[in-house]
Each structure stands twice: as structure tokens, then as C-alpha cells.
Design a protein around this motif. Structure first.
Motif, PDB file in Angstrom:
ATOM      1  N   GLY A 151       0.819  -1.196   0.000  1.00  0.00           N
ATOM      2  CA  GLY A 151       0.000   0.000   0.000  1.00  0.00           C
ATOM      3  C   GLY A 151       0.854   1.249   0.000  1.00  0.00           C
ATOM      4  N   HIS A 152       0.449   2.252   0.785  1.00  0.00           N
ATOM      5  CA  HIS A 152       1.208   3.504   0.889  1.00  0.00           C
ATOM      6  C   HIS A 152       1.204   3.910   2.355  1.00  0.00           C
ATOM      7  N   SER A 153       2.371   4.018   2.933  1.00  0.00           N
ATOM      8  CA  SER A 153       2.463   4.295   4.365  1.00  0.00           C
ATOM      9  C   SER A 153       2.225   5.772   4.657  1.00  0.00           C
ATOM     10  N   GLY A 154       1.935   6.053   5.922  1.00  0.00           N
ATOM     11  CA  GLY A 154       1.730   7.437   6.322  1.00  0.00           C
ATOM     12  C   GLY A 154       1.375   7.544   7.791  1.00  0.00           C
ATOM     13  N   THR A 187      -3.171   7.660   3.013  1.00  0.00           N
ATOM     14  CA  THR A 187      -2.467   6.380   2.872  1.00  0.00           C
ATOM     15  C   THR A 187      -3.334   5.390   2.094  1.00  0.00           C
ATOM     16  N   ARG A 188      -2.744   4.268   1.757  1.00  0.00           N
ATOM     17  CA  ARG A 188      -3.493   3.086   1.316  1.00  0.00           C
ATOM     18  C   ARG A 188      -3.090   1.973   2.276  1.00  0.00           C
ATOM     19  N   ASP A 189      -3.985   1.634   3.143  1.00  0.00           N
ATOM     20  CA  ASP A 189      -3.657   0.836   4.329  1.00  0.00           C
ATOM     21  C   ASP A 189      -3.668  -0.676   4.020  1.00  0.00           C
ATOM     22  N   PRO A 190      -2.505  -1.309   4.003  1.00  0.00           N
ATOM     23  CA  PRO A 190      -2.475  -2.752   3.720  1.00  0.00           C
ATOM     24  C   PRO A 190      -3.018  -3.593   4.871  1.00  0.00           C
TER      25      PRO A 190
END
Length: 385
Positions: A192-195, A203-206
Motif C-alpha cells: 500500500g502507501h504508508s503514512g 495512505t493506502r492501508d495494507p
């Protein structure tokens, strides 16, 4: 079995228990096997087959009769488990390694079968005694096959066994077909994309993918496999994140799958891949799924099953009503090459701490006469058939 032989085998089994050889590190166990085979009077011994494997050959008779051949197999390796049976005089002397699955008993029983066959002049033919390394996930059966086991030591059929806690000592269970399951390991990584944990919209939360995947994976068998068929999907590891106030960029899960019919295994693999892709798409993630098959189903062939049942009934109580287990056994690779049968022999009660792979497990030496007797009798019946 003569009481003096039983005592001798008990001492050997306890020595092996006290000096276990971890998977792929069975050199001392193999050397012990060679030493005891020679002590018994076996002259034709081949070490280093597929690693630390040992094959001993017994021959009797000549001509066409001598060309009949049967294999008997025992596994030799131990597990990376710290034993808790410290009060036993024969408890493991190797820290973090123990015979928690009874392979010390399996090895000793095959040595006992060798002695019984050497002392019995009623049979003719060739018996290949296969002492296999690396059964516990180390690929020992396949390594022996790749090293020419069946070309160098021809056999028409092969028999093996496993001790089984929960069955009375010495009771032999013979299954109609499936004995133990096929298995696979899988892993799925969601990217995903961390934040910042306070700004999830950036974010894109895995972790969302991981959580939904766990639920979906556990439903594959419950809602996709015929209730009269058998399958298991278990998620056993989940991990993600580095800081409590961060939404991670990657989440991983791992687990195992098992089945008794290859069509079920194919379906499970297909659905695991579909779940990974579908969940990832739902949450704007990407996913990579791996599905690695291990041992196939351990399944008895018909003629050999009946030989095993006859041999069992001749030396011990016989049961033919036991369901298969979802555990795996790499004896199945041998059965993919030649017909054969694999049986269970009772190890006594399976109360807490006495189960297979438990740190408190110990093989029952009372099983040895039954197991050695079964193996010798199966070989004689196979050669006579």
C-alpha cells in the motif's frame, strides 16, 4: 519377539532419543544405524543415499524368486524442539533438538525387522531396508529418489508406518486409501502507501487488506468445499508495521493448506489467489501471492493395503475404521514411484504432553515388538504374493 531382542532394541531406541539428529543433520544417527546393522550381521549396506540416508539389502534364494523385492522404510530425523522430559534417563542431550515424533522408534523398529528377517528362513527374495533422512520438511524422500533409490535398489512395493498416540499400544490401523493429507504453504504480501496514523486518508492501508483476507481465506473451505470432502486453510502468521503511530506500507500473511483430494487442492490454490487479488483491488492495494505445494496425499494402493492388513492381523490387533489425518508424510513421494501402504501403530494414550510434536512426547518402547513384527511380516507376505 524374544525378550532379549526387545531389551536390546529398547536400549538402541533410548540411545537414539538421547542423541537426536536434526533434519539434514542425521550423520550420527546414520552411523549408528550402519553400526547396528553390521552388528546384526547385515553385510550389504549403502550409506549416503540422498544425503544421510542408508539402504541395507537382505537377500535370500536365487533365480526368479530372488528378483522379487520389497522395501521397508523408517525415518530418522528429529525436530527443533526443546525437550521437557528432563527426568527421563534417556532425554535429549542436544539442546533444542528432540525426537518429538517417534522417528527414534521407527528407526529402531526397522532394525528389529532386519533381525527378525535374518533369523527367519521361510522367505525368499530381496528386502530393501530404507532408513530415510529429512522427513520433517527436509525433502528426504525426494532426495533419495533423485539419488536413484528405485534404480539402485529395485523394489516392487514399499511399506512404512507411523506411531500414533491415541491408539492402544500395538494396534495397527490400515486405511482403505488416503492415510494422510497433501499440503502447501502460502504467503500473501499486500503493498500500500504508508503514512501517519492520524491521516489515514493520505495512505493506502495494507492492514485493511490483511484483515479482510484472513476472514476470506478462512471461508474458502467452509463455503467452497463439499462438506463430505476434506480441506484445511489456516492463516498462521500475520505481520505489518514498524511504529505504533504509522500506517504501514506493507502487510504480510502466511499459512498452510491441506487436502485429501487433488481437486480440492487445486480449488484452494485458485481461491487463495483470487482472494488476494480481489481484496487488493477493493482497497487500492497490490498483492503478490505465492502457493508452494509440498507432499502429495499419502494413499494406500489396493493390493498392498490388503497385504498390510494381513500382516497386521498376524501380529497385532487390527483396525480398519480410522479416518485419515490432515497431517502430511513424505512417504507419499515413495508411493508416487511404486505401490505400497502406510499404516499407523498405536503408541498408547495421547493425554496432554504425549501428542506428536509436543515437548513432552516420548515413544513407547512397548510398540517395538509389534512394529518390527509388522514390518517383517509385511515383507514376507509381499514376497510370497
Amino acid at each position: 519377539m524374544d525378550p532379549s531382542l526387545h531389551h536390546r532394541l529398547t536400549q538402541w531406541r533410548r540411545h537414539l532419543h538421547a542423541h537426536p539428529g536434526l533434519t539434514l543433520h542425521e550423520q550420527h544417527t546414520a552411523a549408528f544405524v550402519v553400526e547396528k546393522l553390521r552388528e546384526l550381521g547385515v553385510s550389504e549396506i549403502t550409506p549416503c543415499v540422498g544425503g544421510h540416508g542408508v539402504v541395507a539389502t537382505l537377500r535370500r534364494g536365487s533365480g526368479q524368486v530372488a528378483n522379487r523385492a520389497v522395501g521397508l522404510r523408517a525415518d530418522m530425523d528429529a525436530l527443533p524442539i526443546q525437550e521437557t522430559n528432563l527426568a527421563l534417563p534417556w532425554s535429549s542431550t542436544i539442546p533444542g533438538v528432540m525426537h518429538a515424533c517417534g522417528h527414534d522408534g521407527h528407526t529402531t523398529a526397522l532394525l528389529g525387522a532386519a533381525k527378525l528377517l535374518l533369523d527367519d528362513t521361510s522367505w525368499s527374495g530381496t528386502v530393501q531396508l530404507v532408513f530415510q533422512p529429512a522427513e520433517e520438511g527436509g525433502g528426504g524422500a525426494r532426495a533419495m529418489i533423485a539419488d536413484g533409490l528405485f534404480q539402485r535398489f529395485p523394489m516392487d512395493r514399499i511399506f512404512g508406518w507411523h506411531n500414533w498416540p491415541g491408539l492402544p499400544v500395538g494396534t495397527v490401523a490400515v486405511h482403505e486409501r488416503a492415510v494422510m493429507a497433501a499440503g502447501a504453504r502460502f504467503d500473501i504480501a499486500f503493498e500500500g502507501h504508508s503514512g501517519h496514523a492520524a491521516l489515514p486518508h493520505m495512505t493506502r492501508d495494507p492492514m485493511l487488506g490483511l484483515g479482510h483476507a484472513i476472514v476470506a481465506l478462512q471461508s474458502i473451505v467452509a463455503r467452497g468445499v463439499d462438506p463430505l470432502a476434506s480441506g484445511v486453510v489456516s492463516v498462521t502468521i500475520a505481520r505489518a508495521g514498524e511504529a505504533q503511530n504509522q500506517i504501514a506500507g506493507r502487510a504480510e500473511l502466511m499459512g498452510t493448506a491441506r487436502w485429501l483430494d487433488e481437486s480440492v487442492g487445486d480449488y484452494i490454490e485458485q481461491r487463495i489467489r483470487e482472494v488476494a487479488a480481489g481484496v487488493a483491488a477493493s482497497f487500492g492495494l497490490s498483492a503478490i501471492a505465492h502457493f508452494s505445494r509440498g507432499v502429495p496425499v499419502t494413499a494406500n494402493s489396493a493390493a498392498e493395503r490388503e497385504i498390510a492388513a494381513g500382516a497386521a492381523a498376524a501380529v497385532a490387533p487390527l483396525r480398519r475404521d480410522m479416518p485419515p489425518a490432515m497431517t502430511g508424510e513424505d512417504f507419499s513421494w515413495f508411493l508416487a514411484e511404486v505401490p505400497g501402504a502406510f499404516v499407523w501403530i498405536g503408541n498408547g494414550p495421547a493425554e496432554a504432553g504425549r501428542e506428536l510434536h509436543n515437548a513432552g512426547y516420548d515413544f513407547s518402547d512397548d510398540v517395538l515388538p509389534y512394529a518390527s513384527g509388522f514390518l517383517a511380516e509385511a515383507a514376507k507376505r509381499a514376497l510370497a504374493g
